[in-house]
Design an enzyme around this catalytic site. Structure first.
Site, PDB file in Angstrom:
ATOM      1  CE  LYS A 100      -4.183  -1.515   1.628  1.00  0.00           C
ATOM      2  NZ  LYS A 100      -4.347  -2.949   1.923  1.00  0.00           N
ATOM      3  CD  GLU A 122     -11.582   5.692   2.098  1.00  0.00           C
ATOM      4  OE1 GLU A 122     -12.052   6.966   1.809  1.00  0.00           O
ATOM      5  OE2 GLU A 122     -10.754   5.313   1.658  1.00  0.00           O
ATOM      6  CB  SER A 387      -0.411  -7.670  -1.406  1.00  0.00           C
ATOM      7  OG  SER A 387      -0.845  -8.782  -0.133  1.00  0.00           O
TER       8      SER A 387
HETATM    9  C1  LIG Z   1      -5.065  -3.974   1.135  1.00  0.00           C
HETATM   10  C2  LIG Z   1      -4.218  -5.426   1.335  1.00  0.00           C
HETATM   11  C3  LIG Z   1      -4.527  -6.263   0.188  1.00  0.00           C
HETATM   12  C4  LIG Z   1      -5.879  -5.486  -0.508  1.00  0.00           C
HETATM   13  O1  LIG Z   1      -5.620  -4.938  -1.458  1.00  0.00           O
HETATM   14  P1  LIG Z   1      -5.811  -4.726  -3.093  1.00  0.00           P
HETATM   15  O2  LIG Z   1      -6.229  -2.948  -3.178  1.00  0.00           O
HETATM   16  O3  LIG Z   1      -6.657  -5.764  -3.506  1.00  0.00           O
HETATM   17  O4  LIG Z   1      -3.659  -5.255  -3.485  1.00  0.00           O
HETATM   18  C5  LIG Z   1      -3.778  -6.622   0.023  1.00  0.00           C
HETATM   19  N1  LIG Z   1      -2.856  -7.366   1.130  1.00  0.00           N
HETATM   20  C6  LIG Z   1      -2.599  -6.186   1.896  1.00  0.00           C
HETATM   21  C7  LIG Z   1      -1.543  -6.708   2.286  1.00  0.00           C
HETATM   22  C8  LIG Z   1      -2.868  -5.082   2.267  1.00  0.00           C
HETATM   23  O5  LIG Z   1      -2.811  -5.054   3.318  1.00  0.00           O
END
Ligand SMILES: *Cc1c(COP(=O)(O)O)cnc(C)c1O
Length: 413
Positions: A100, A122, A387
């Site tokens: 993010k 938000e 992610s």
């Molecule tokens: C917020 C989040 C997601 C989901 O958000 P996307 O916009 O679909 O990428 C996925 N993995 C993590 C670690 C997150 O914090």
């Protein structure tokens, strides 16, 4: 016809000038907010070509975020499962622990170029709030985060992080007191202050130009991964996968491979199952509609009201999906499939025990899909986007699933 080569000019062609990905996207705004979004669109259009903006963002990524993040070969896990070689793009090693920050730093830099003093957003589980508060501290900007009272009570550590970073956490006390009400309140706050502030969305969703901007800021993930994988193996991966909530980590990871002969799998959360309110598998079960200022596939009732959603991963439980995913699904270029809570939790423990990497439960959905591909021996190699890291999920996982021995027994040799 070559299904990959058809996409060679895709990134230049989409979105269209008015923010459309085929029938999806656009900007559906109350008239008072139209000028504010047009200002952002114009600023972004200019700035994204500016050499100064590009080189500053590059420097921030390297020196502050710690990019490039590595690609890692999961040798032990691959060996456990069969012949498919599993690789990870390690976005969990990005500063603040997830992808993010890639778009929050971009949004912060845009705010600075536009002369804004404040970032407004938000947050649901608090992950976006923490990443944005990090960006605000870096750029010396004020930061207002709107958060439902129910979420504030549930997500105490993230509330503390935001406050330590200097953000103002504004409780939202109407309706269900969760994410949807927080979005409404953030829009209202923005409406009052848009001359001095910029609204920063948390995923590749929302009115144009956000789906475009967020995908551009996340593009670095796939761009790095493609070059790193080629350097490691001399080849491209046979397949790639990422979890899809709103769709930011996945779109940035997927697009650099769009014209390559690579299978692409987006993974949606099946939660407890296929019943209404038991999952957040928007592409799998959704219908076309409008929510939060954009058109896409939505989980909605007959009146167009968003349905309740659920996933063990709070970062994935959103009743809509980025418009570009809806479009690429219709085009047939990306396949979307689902992973249940149970399979994600199993992947959480397998990756922890066999590789020493504790994943975010969101990211564990992508790992679970790679595991499934390996067990079916469907491809020789698969690269999954990890992610984020799982520190935030440990207490919850231990309380509900213990230390995971029940998942590991069936793999013990
Ligand atoms: C917020 C989040 C997601 C989901 O958000 P996307 O916009 O679909 O990428 C996925 N993995 C993590 C670690 C997150 O914090």
């Amino acid at each position: 016809m070559n299904k990959y080569r058809d996409f060679e000019n895709y990134i230049k062609e989409y979105p269209t000038r008015d923010g459309r990905f085929g029938p999806y996207g656009g900007a559906y705004l109350p008239p008072e907010l139209v000028p504010a979004f047009e200002e952002i669109d114009e600023a972004y259009r200019t700035i994204c070509h500016s050499a100064q903006f590009i080189s500053e963002l590059r420097r921030i990524r390297k020196e502050f975020q710690g990019r490039p993040t590595p690609v890692y070969h999961c040798a032990r896990l691959s060996n456990l499962l069969g012949k498919t070689q599993i690789y990870l793009k390690r976005e969990d090693l990005n500063h603040s622990g997830a992808h993010k920050l890639n778009h929050c730093m971009g949004e912060g830099l845009l705010a600075q170029f536009m002369g804004k003093k404040k970032l407004i957003a938000e947050t649901g589980a608090g992950q976006h709030g923490v990443a944005l508060a990090t960006a605000a501290a870096y750029f010396g900007l004020e930061c207002d985060i709107y958060m439902g009272e129910v979420d504030i009570a549930k997500q105490a550590p993230n509330v503390s992080r935001m406050k330590i970073l200097g953000a103002r956490v504004i409780p939202v006390s109407h309706g269900l007191k969760t994410l949807k009400e927080a979005v409404d309140a953030a829009f209202e706050g923005y409406l009052k202050e848009y001359k001095d502030a910029i609204y920063c969305i948390g995923s590749a969703v929302g009115p144009h130009p956000f789906p475009l901007m967020v995908r551009d800021f996340q593009y670095v993930v796939g761009e790095e991964a493609r070059a790193q994988f080629k350097e490691m193996t001399g080849l491209l991966p046979d397949a790639i996968t990422a979890c899809v909530g709103g769709g930011s980590n996945s779109i940035g990871f997927f697009l650099p491979f769009i014209a390559d002969p690579v299978e692409i799998y987006g993974v949606e959360p099946m939660g407890r199952g296929s019943g209404v309110g038991d999952n957040a598998a928007t592409i799998t079960f959704g219908k076309t509609g409008i929510l939060h200022g954009f058109e896409s596939l939505l989980l909605q009732d007959d009146k167009g009201e968003p349905l309740p959603v659920y996933s063990v991963a709070s970062g994935l439980d959103y009743p809509a999906v980025g418009p570009e995913h809806a479009f690429l699904h219709d085009c047939g270029r990306i396949k979307y499939d689902c992973v249940t809570d149970e399979d994600a939790i199993e992947a959480f423990f397998l990756l922890s025990r066999y590789e020493g990497i504790i994943p975010a439960v969101e990211s564990a959905h992508a790992v679970a899909y790679a595991i499934k591909v390996a067990l079916e021996n469907r491809h020789d190699s698969i690269l999954a986007n990890l992610s984020g890291r799982g520190d935030k999920d440990m207490d919850y996982v231990i309380e509900h699933y213990g230390y995971g021995d029940q998942y590991l027994e069936k793999y013990a040799k």
